[in-house]
Write an enzyme that holds these catalytic residues in place. Structure first.
Site, PDB file in Angstrom:
ATOM      1  CE  LYS A 185      -3.600  -2.467   1.946  1.00 47.38           C
ATOM      2  NZ  LYS A 185      -4.326  -3.528   3.085  1.00 47.38           N
ATOM      3  CD  GLN A 203      -3.418  -4.713   6.652  1.00 45.58           C
ATOM      4  OE1 GLN A 203      -2.971  -3.690   5.305  1.00 45.58           O
ATOM      5  NE2 GLN A 203      -3.851  -5.930   5.658  1.00 45.58           N
ATOM      6  CG  ASP A 250      -9.956  -0.501   4.989  1.00 45.06           C
ATOM      7  OD1 ASP A 250      -9.968  -0.425   3.636  1.00 45.06           O
ATOM      8  OD2 ASP A 250      -9.815  -0.795   5.794  1.00 45.06           O
TER       9      ASP A 250
END
Ligand code: NAP
Length: 284
Positions: free
Chosen positions: A54, A98, A121
């Site tokens: 990422k 994450q 996200d």
């Protein structure tokens, strides 16, 4: 093989090239560089790889990415305090934690600490609630990647019978909502679903998101159906990771199919970047 390939690698590459232009424009017009903070708690090897990918992808598009690594024994408060600081930092446009965090932590509570306008996200409680209402700025990246891939290939979603196998918060449920929002008729399957094969056989669009290697068999696929395989599984003794669908057999019957790798995976990262640029444009 009858099916045509839904090429996530090529589609994501084009999206990232377009983003690089938007980033350059933001820099020159407004002196703004989109910035993503990625929080990694612990050192799970797959998560370390994903977070590095990422960061590299952000930098390749001209963006800034901060990888914030925290010890595996971090407390709930420590992680949440860090997120709270990032929430108020005007230089940071997107924040992602994450998944998964170590099991002693309450993941949904941590994810829901991310300010909704920076939740690139899309999996805080607020973002998920907005997704249900149809007002979300950002849908979770993998489901958004799936619908974007369908749209880029002009595959009709409206009125289609869609079957999503898997109901996780990050993938199955938001994928179903994203398809519903686009007027598909959606069925969600899970580990207690009876006669899964028969349900899948009805589908014009199948989204496989169960995390079990080649569990969806080729002869479950309706002729001409669109098969989206979000699964990513390591299988002992095989040198290549495999999806949740028996690819070769499914490709004999499907009209369109995503490969693994090279299908949904690259789209997920492209969506994270897209959301961060959108956050910078809208709120930066
Ligand atoms: P997860 O949290 O483990 O959820 C799996 C879901 O599948 C659950 O809802 C489970 O049902 C359902 N399931 C399990 N076995 C089943 C069965 N035999 N029949 C029907 N449903 C079954 O997994 P996830 O995080 O959503 O990930 C799913 C897969 O996608 C994994 O392979 C993962 O690596 C991959 N993934 C890929 C990306 C990407 O960027 N490409 C991103 C995220 C995840 P219950 O709810 O009843 O337990």
């Amino acid at each position: 093989m009858a099916a045509q390939i839904l090429d996530g690698t090529a589609t994501a590459k084009q999206i990232r090239a377009d983003l690089a232009e938007r980033v350059a424009e933001l820099k020159s017009r407004r002196g703004l560089v989109p910035r993503l903070a990625v929080i990694l708690v612990g050192d799970d090897p797959a998560s370390v790889t994903y977070t590095r990918m990422k960061k590299r992808a952000c930098e390749a598009a001209g963006m800034i990415s901060d990888l914030i690594v925290m010890p595996a024994d971090s407390t709930q408060d420590f992680v949440k305090d860090t997120i709270a600081q990032l929430n108020t930092d005007p230089m940071v446009h997107g924040i992602m934690v994450q998944h998964p965090v170590p099991s002693h932590l309450d993941e949904l509570d941590i994810l829901s600490t991310v300010a909704v306008e920076k939740d690139v996200d899309g999996i805080s409680a607020m973002s998920l609630g907005k997704l249900v209402l149809g007002t979300a700025d950002y849908t979770s990246c993998t489901p958004q990647g799936i619908v974007t891939l369908l749209e880029k290939y002009n595959i009709p979603i409206k009125g289609a019978e869609a079957v999503v196998v898997g109901r996780s918060i990050i993938l199955g449920k938001p994928a179903a909502l994203a398809l519903l929002e686009r007027h598909a008729t959606v069925t969600i399957c899970h580990s207690r679903t009876k006669n899964l094969a028969d349900v899948v056989r009805r589908a014009d669009i199948v989204v496989a998101a169960l995390g079990r290697a080649e569990y969806i068999k080729g002869d479950w696929i309706k002729k001409g159906a669109v098969v989206i395989d979000a699964g990513y599984n390591k299988v002992e003794g095989r040198d290549k990771d495999v999806g949740d669908v028996e690819f070769e057999a499914a490709a004999e019957r499907a009209g369109w199919i995503t490969p693994v790798p090279g299908g949904v995976g690259p789209m997920t990262i492209a969506m994270l970047l897209t959301h961060t640029v959108k956050a910078a444009e809208k709120y930066g």
